[in-house]
Design a protein around this motif. Structure first.
Motif, PDB file in Angstrom:
ATOM      1  N   GLY A  70      37.438  21.882  38.350  1.00  0.00           N
ATOM      2  CA  GLY A  70      38.561  22.112  39.341  1.00  0.00           C
ATOM      3  C   GLY A  70      39.623  23.387  38.820  1.00  0.00           C
ATOM      4  O   GLY A  70      40.446  23.579  39.539  1.00  0.00           O
ATOM      5  N   ILE A  71      39.402  24.013  37.820  1.00  0.00           N
ATOM      6  CA  ILE A  71      40.305  25.217  37.511  1.00  0.00           C
ATOM      7  C   ILE A  71      39.818  26.388  38.193  1.00  0.00           C
ATOM      8  O   ILE A  71      38.408  26.735  38.269  1.00  0.00           O
ATOM      9  CB  ILE A  71      39.912  25.391  35.765  1.00  0.00           C
ATOM     10  CG1 ILE A  71      40.483  24.272  35.116  1.00  0.00           C
ATOM     11  CG2 ILE A  71      40.756  26.801  35.647  1.00  0.00           C
ATOM     12  CD1 ILE A  71      40.070  24.123  33.668  1.00  0.00           C
ATOM     13  N   ARG A  72      40.743  27.032  38.671  1.00  0.00           N
ATOM     14  CA  ARG A  72      40.432  28.297  39.551  1.00  0.00           C
ATOM     15  C   ARG A  72      41.484  29.421  39.053  1.00  0.00           C
ATOM     16  O   ARG A  72      42.452  29.264  38.735  1.00  0.00           O
ATOM     17  CB  ARG A  72      40.751  28.204  40.960  1.00  0.00           C
ATOM     18  CG  ARG A  72      39.844  27.342  41.481  1.00  0.00           C
ATOM     19  CD  ARG A  72      39.980  27.039  43.151  1.00  0.00           C
ATOM     20  NE  ARG A  72      38.908  26.279  43.773  1.00  0.00           N
ATOM     21  CZ  ARG A  72      38.586  26.490  44.997  1.00  0.00           C
ATOM     22  NH1 ARG A  72      39.149  27.347  45.759  1.00  0.00           N
ATOM     23  NH2 ARG A  72      37.676  25.822  45.584  1.00  0.00           N
ATOM     24  N   VAL A  73      40.850  30.717  38.708  1.00  0.00           N
ATOM     25  CA  VAL A  73      41.753  31.701  38.295  1.00  0.00           C
ATOM     26  C   VAL A  73      41.468  33.121  39.314  1.00  0.00           C
ATOM     27  O   VAL A  73      40.228  33.180  39.313  1.00  0.00           O
ATOM     28  CB  VAL A  73      41.551  31.978  36.688  1.00  0.00           C
ATOM     29  CG1 VAL A  73      42.468  33.192  36.498  1.00  0.00           C
ATOM     30  CG2 VAL A  73      41.763  30.840  36.038  1.00  0.00           C
ATOM     31  N   ALA A  74      42.447  33.672  39.633  1.00  0.00           N
ATOM     32  CA  ALA A  74      42.004  35.003  40.323  1.00  0.00           C
ATOM     33  C   ALA A  74      43.191  35.855  39.937  1.00  0.00           C
ATOM     34  O   ALA A  74      44.408  35.681  39.639  1.00  0.00           O
ATOM     35  CB  ALA A  74      42.157  34.749  41.791  1.00  0.00           C
ATOM     36  N   ALA A  75      42.730  37.426  40.023  1.00  0.00           N
ATOM     37  CA  ALA A  75      43.765  38.325  39.413  1.00  0.00           C
ATOM     38  C   ALA A  75      43.252  39.915  40.087  1.00  0.00           C
ATOM     39  O   ALA A  75      42.002  39.915  40.060  1.00  0.00           O
ATOM     40  CB  ALA A  75      44.139  38.300  38.221  1.00  0.00           C
ATOM     41  N   SER A  76      44.289  40.415  40.481  1.00  0.00           N
ATOM     42  CA  SER A  76      43.753  41.734  40.876  1.00  0.00           C
ATOM     43  C   SER A  76      44.975  42.710  39.979  1.00  0.00           C
ATOM     44  O   SER A  76      46.042  42.428  40.136  1.00  0.00           O
ATOM     45  CB  SER A  76      44.008  42.007  42.529  1.00  0.00           C
ATOM     46  OG  SER A  76      43.198  41.320  43.125  1.00  0.00           O
ATOM     47  N   GLY A  77      44.307  43.773  39.509  1.00  0.00           N
ATOM     48  CA  GLY A  77      45.191  44.792  38.792  1.00  0.00           C
ATOM     49  C   GLY A  77      45.203  46.133  39.155  1.00  0.00           C
ATOM     50  O   GLY A  77      43.985  46.558  39.804  1.00  0.00           O
ATOM     51  N   ARG A  78      46.254  46.973  39.280  1.00  0.00           N
ATOM     52  CA  ARG A  78      46.225  48.465  39.883  1.00  0.00           C
ATOM     53  C   ARG A  78      47.063  49.163  38.941  1.00  0.00           C
ATOM     54  O   ARG A  78      47.981  48.556  38.317  1.00  0.00           O
ATOM     55  CB  ARG A  78      46.982  48.410  41.089  1.00  0.00           C
ATOM     56  CG  ARG A  78      46.167  47.629  42.388  1.00  0.00           C
ATOM     57  CD  ARG A  78      44.657  48.208  42.597  1.00  0.00           C
ATOM     58  NE  ARG A  78      44.063  47.385  43.360  1.00  0.00           N
ATOM     59  CZ  ARG A  78      43.015  46.406  43.023  1.00  0.00           C
ATOM     60  NH1 ARG A  78      42.719  46.287  41.794  1.00  0.00           N
ATOM     61  NH2 ARG A  78      42.576  45.809  44.241  1.00  0.00           N
ATOM     62  N   PRO A  79      46.877  50.290  38.619  1.00  0.00           N
ATOM     63  CA  PRO A  79      47.662  51.181  37.665  1.00  0.00           C
ATOM     64  C   PRO A  79      48.893  51.354  38.061  1.00  0.00           C
ATOM     65  O   PRO A  79      49.051  51.427  39.311  1.00  0.00           O
ATOM     66  CB  PRO A  79      46.984  52.635  37.709  1.00  0.00           C
ATOM     67  CG  PRO A  79      45.672  52.452  38.418  1.00  0.00           C
ATOM     68  CD  PRO A  79      45.536  50.996  39.138  1.00  0.00           C
ATOM     69  N   GLY A  80      49.937  51.195  37.265  1.00  0.00           N
ATOM     70  CA  GLY A  80      51.475  51.380  37.371  1.00  0.00           C
ATOM     71  C   GLY A  80      51.965  52.627  37.048  1.00  0.00           C
ATOM     72  O   GLY A  80      51.253  53.437  36.596  1.00  0.00           O
ATOM     73  N   ILE A  81      53.074  52.859  37.372  1.00  0.00           N
ATOM     74  CA  ILE A  81      53.619  54.100  37.300  1.00  0.00           C
ATOM     75  C   ILE A  81      53.875  54.757  35.954  1.00  0.00           C
ATOM     76  O   ILE A  81      54.126  55.366  35.586  1.00  0.00           O
ATOM     77  CB  ILE A  81      54.870  54.319  38.278  1.00  0.00           C
ATOM     78  CG1 ILE A  81      56.052  53.134  37.881  1.00  0.00           C
ATOM     79  CG2 ILE A  81      54.616  54.263  39.773  1.00  0.00           C
ATOM     80  CD1 ILE A  81      57.324  53.389  38.653  1.00  0.00           C
ATOM     81  N   ARG A  82      54.081  53.539  35.034  1.00  0.00           N
ATOM     82  CA  ARG A  82      54.599  53.826  33.742  1.00  0.00           C
ATOM     83  C   ARG A  82      53.188  53.502  32.833  1.00  0.00           C
ATOM     84  O   ARG A  82      53.239  53.428  31.538  1.00  0.00           O
ATOM     85  CB  ARG A  82      55.673  52.946  33.084  1.00  0.00           C
ATOM     86  CG  ARG A  82      56.852  53.048  34.021  1.00  0.00           C
ATOM     87  CD  ARG A  82      57.857  52.345  33.450  1.00  0.00           C
ATOM     88  NE  ARG A  82      59.215  52.333  34.213  1.00  0.00           N
ATOM     89  CZ  ARG A  82      60.341  51.586  34.241  1.00  0.00           C
ATOM     90  NH1 ARG A  82      60.166  50.565  33.340  1.00  0.00           N
ATOM     91  NH2 ARG A  82      61.042  51.739  34.845  1.00  0.00           N
ATOM     92  N   GLY A  83      52.011  53.556  33.273  1.00  0.00           N
ATOM     93  CA  GLY A  83      50.834  53.639  32.457  1.00  0.00           C
ATOM     94  C   GLY A  83      50.340  52.052  32.060  1.00  0.00           C
ATOM     95  O   GLY A  83      49.245  51.852  31.668  1.00  0.00           O
ATOM     96  N   GLN A  84      51.158  50.986  32.782  1.00  0.00           N
ATOM     97  CA  GLN A  84      50.887  49.756  32.665  1.00  0.00           C
ATOM     98  C   GLN A  84      49.749  49.263  33.843  1.00  0.00           C
ATOM     99  O   GLN A  84      49.794  50.132  34.671  1.00  0.00           O
ATOM    100  CB  GLN A  84      51.942  48.761  32.705  1.00  0.00           C
ATOM    101  CG  GLN A  84      52.572  48.531  34.096  1.00  0.00           C
ATOM    102  CD  GLN A  84      53.240  49.658  34.468  1.00  0.00           C
ATOM    103  OE1 GLN A  84      53.616  50.649  34.060  1.00  0.00           O
ATOM    104  NE2 GLN A  84      53.777  49.475  35.797  1.00  0.00           N
TER     105      GLN A  84
END
Length: 144
Positions: A70-84
């Motif tokens: 029953g564990i679910r994990v989701a994430a989306s990442g995009r480049p930030g303006i400070r390099g993060q």
């Protein structure tokens, strides 16, 4: 003659003492073995039933997975303006007291912010301390 008999007896006794169980070592320290959660009805390790991953190699990524317990994990990442990486995601798991616990979060240049009915609100005295610190910081007051 008595010395030889006593010495032989002591040698037999010492040889018969069981050795302590050897503990696995990692870098000179005992190896950490996590214990399974007692509230899961399963006796087995969780198996991944769904796994999706995408990486554009430019700082953008998406992933999502689900396990059979029953564990679910989701994430989306995009480049930030400070390099993060600016990440928006969520995770959920079966709650020990019943139901499903869900946490949504955002992690970006402004920090990590989670939202969930499980997270209690910030107490009033803490908000007062935060406002006071902001007030002092704006006036150049620094506490070391």
């Amino acid at each position: 003659m008595q010395f030889v008999v006593v010495f032989s007896f002591l040698l037999v006794v010492v040889a018969a003492v069981p050795e302590p169980e050897a503990k696995p070592q990692f870098g000179g320290r005992p190896f950490y073995r996590p214990t399974p959660y007692s509230y899961y009805p399963h006796d087995h390790h969780a198996r991944t039933v769904y796994d999706f991953r995408r990486n554009d190699h430019n700082g953008a990524f998406d992933y999502e997975f689900q396990t059979d317990n029953g564990i679910r994990v989701a994430a989306s990442g995009r480049p930030g303006i400070r390099g993060q990486s600016n990440i928006v995601g969520s995770y959920s798991y079966p709650h020990p007291e019943g139901g499903v616990a869900q946490v949504n979060y955002v992690a970006d240049e402004f920090g990590y912010r989670a939202s969930s009915p499980l997270i209690p609100p910030i107490p009033a005295h803490s908000l007062q301390q935060i406002r006071k610190a902001e007030y002092e910081r704006a006036r150049g007051i620094r506490w070391f």
